[in-house]
Design a protein around this motif. Sequence first.
Motif, mmCIF file in Angstrom:
data_model
loop_
_atom_site.group_PDB
_atom_site.id
_atom_site.type_symbol
_atom_site.label_atom_id
_atom_site.label_comp_id
_atom_site.label_asym_id
_atom_site.label_seq_id
_atom_site.Cartn_x
_atom_site.Cartn_y
_atom_site.Cartn_z
ATOM 1 N N THR A 22 0.867 -1.097 -0.062
ATOM 2 C CA THR A 22 -0.005 -0.040 -0.028
ATOM 3 C C THR A 22 0.839 0.977 -0.072
ATOM 4 O O THR A 22 2.086 1.187 0.325
ATOM 5 C CB THR A 22 -0.665 0.115 1.322
ATOM 6 N N TRP A 144 -9.459 3.152 0.162
ATOM 7 C CA TRP A 144 -8.607 3.083 -1.138
ATOM 8 C C TRP A 144 -9.707 3.426 -2.353
ATOM 9 O O TRP A 144 -10.877 2.775 -2.262
ATOM 10 C CB TRP A 144 -7.727 1.812 -1.639
ATOM 11 N N PRO A 145 -9.409 4.236 -3.199
ATOM 12 C CA PRO A 145 -8.067 5.192 -3.160
ATOM 13 C C PRO A 145 -8.342 6.408 -2.487
ATOM 14 O O PRO A 145 -9.515 6.675 -1.993
ATOM 15 C CB PRO A 145 -8.081 5.430 -4.892
ATOM 16 N N THR A 146 -7.133 7.068 -2.172
ATOM 17 C CA THR A 146 -7.174 8.141 -1.385
ATOM 18 C C THR A 146 -7.569 9.463 -2.582
ATOM 19 O O THR A 146 -7.006 9.380 -3.515
ATOM 20 C CB THR A 146 -5.710 8.695 -1.150
ATOM 21 N N GLY A 162 -3.790 -0.102 -3.826
ATOM 22 C CA GLY A 162 -4.456 -0.211 -2.526
ATOM 23 C C GLY A 162 -4.340 -1.685 -1.935
ATOM 24 O O GLY A 162 -3.503 -2.307 -2.261
#
Length: 242
Positions: A22, A144-146, A162
Amino acid sequence: MRNTRIGGAVGLTLLLAGCGGTGTPEASERTTPPASASSPQPAPAADKGPECEGAKSAAGVHLLRGGATALPDGGKATYAEAAADGRHRTAVLSADDGRRTVAPGGKVTLGGHAYTVAQICTYRVVLTTADHNGTNQGAQMATWPTTQDGHWRLRWHVPDNGPAMGAVVTDVQDGPARASISVTAPGQGQLAFYDDVRKGGTVEIANRLWKVEAIDPGHMNVDMNSPEFKAGHVDLRELGDA
């Protein structure tokens, strides 16, 4: 402006290599892809639409464009080809027992089991059976995702990984601006490959829908060490659950 077309294989290799962890990829992953001297490819004809046809509900098994999806009764199927004439959509599905063209509301047999084609979109096909209407895409990954204010930037050949899958832009071109996005998962291979994505299009990643808000082709027909080099990127905006 002319931009270099880079084959998807390099980006897919990077994505698979980094998909087990990650966080942000290491610096070596950022600079690995070599610049290519090949000429840009002619743009394929734009999809005539509509973007989706069929049931409004997305309940069912989602076959994502270009990816292999596990079927509830066993086996895998791929949404291999898409077509539309401005009013209706069709799709070519591929499984171990061959390929077949389907339309919304039609019936199809995959792996010896019968399904109804509930919905066809540019980015997915939704299948249902009499006793199976839930999705098989897994729970939404909240971490996830950011995103920032619902926006997600995917950069050329920089995998965004992720805990269970990752995505990467494998190709960006201009004339018109378009891109390819690969989504993979460890042990599952390619979940989706959205080729020739254009501004305004939709993709499904991590059990969410994303609108393509912007495509920046960058400036990639020069050496990567040149101060003029600028990698491309794709900006996605979250629309909601898939």
